[in-house]
Design a protein around this motif. Structure first.
Motif, short mmCIF file in Angstrom:
data_model
loop_
_atom_site.label_atom_id
_atom_site.label_comp_id
_atom_site.label_asym_id
_atom_site.label_seq_id
_atom_site.Cartn_x
_atom_site.Cartn_y
_atom_site.Cartn_z
N VAL A 76 3.61 5.61 -5.87
CA VAL A 76 3.45 5.62 -7.33
C VAL A 76 2.33 6.58 -7.72
CG1 VAL A 76 2.75 4.24 -9.33
CG2 VAL A 76 4.43 3.32 -7.70
N LYS A 77 1.18 6.44 -7.09
CA LYS A 77 0.04 7.30 -7.43
C LYS A 77 0.33 8.76 -7.07
CE LYS A 77 -2.48 4.05 -9.04
NZ LYS A 77 -2.53 3.91 -10.50
N TYR A 78 1.04 8.99 -5.97
CA TYR A 78 1.41 10.35 -5.56
C TYR A 78 2.28 11.00 -6.63
CZ TYR A 78 3.28 14.16 -2.73
OH TYR A 78 3.65 15.39 -2.26
N GLU B 153 2.42 10.27 -9.70
CA GLU B 153 1.62 10.45 -10.92
C GLU B 153 0.53 11.51 -10.72
OE1 GLU B 153 0.27 6.44 -11.61
OE2 GLU B 153 2.19 5.85 -12.50
N LYS B 154 0.49 12.10 -9.54
CA LYS B 154 -0.49 13.12 -9.16
C LYS B 154 -1.93 12.61 -9.27
CE LYS B 154 2.41 17.05 -10.42
NZ LYS B 154 2.45 18.32 -11.14
N GLU B 155 -2.11 11.33 -8.98
CA GLU B 155 -3.44 10.74 -9.00
C GLU B 155 -4.03 10.80 -7.59
OE1 GLU B 155 -3.90 7.06 -11.09
OE2 GLU B 155 -2.36 7.60 -12.54
N PHE B 156 -4.23 12.02 -7.12
CA PHE B 156 -4.68 12.24 -5.76
C PHE B 156 -6.10 11.72 -5.53
CE2 PHE B 156 -1.72 15.85 -6.69
CZ PHE B 156 -0.62 15.27 -6.09
N PHE C 286 6.61 20.28 -1.90
CA PHE C 286 7.73 19.38 -1.62
C PHE C 286 8.15 18.51 -2.80
CE2 PHE C 286 5.72 20.12 2.54
CZ PHE C 286 6.80 20.68 3.20
N GLY C 287 7.33 18.42 -3.83
CA GLY C 287 7.66 17.59 -4.98
C GLY C 287 7.27 16.14 -4.76
N GLY C 288 7.68 15.32 -5.71
CA GLY C 288 7.33 13.90 -5.67
C GLY C 288 8.17 13.11 -4.69
N LYS D 279 0.83 -1.21 0.00
CA LYS D 279 0.00 0.00 0.00
C LYS D 279 0.86 1.26 0.00
CE LYS D 279 -4.20 -1.40 -0.26
NZ LYS D 279 -5.04 -1.02 -1.40
N VAL D 280 1.96 1.24 0.74
CA VAL D 280 2.86 2.39 0.76
C VAL D 280 3.48 2.59 -0.62
CG1 VAL D 280 5.05 3.27 1.69
CG2 VAL D 280 3.34 2.28 3.23
#
Length: 64
Positions: A13-15, A17-20, A52-54, A7-8
């Motif tokens: 990965v989703k973070y 990809e900006k898939e909030f 803060f960025g990715g 899950k982490v």
């Protein structure tokens, strides 16, 4: 790999990809959602990303 690590990793990965919206809907806990609704949670994650960025990397260490 245990479920928590999976899950982490999925979150990171989703973070990146900006898939909030996916993070909020599919990954975050019920407790988080109770403390911050979707209308506030998604912009919050976007603002954190903008500041803060990715995600880059991390390392877990056992404390002795």
């Amino acid at each position: 790999m245990n479920i928590a690590k999976e899950k982490v990793q999925e979150f990171h990965v989703k973070y990146n990809e900006k898939e909030f919206d996916v993070i909020y809907d599919a990954i975050l806990s019920k407790e988080f959602k109770e403390s911050m609704n979707r209308d506030n949670g998604i912009p919050f994650m976007s603002n954190v990303y903008d500041i803060f960025g990715g995600y880059q990397n991390s390392e877990l260490k056992k404390l002795t």
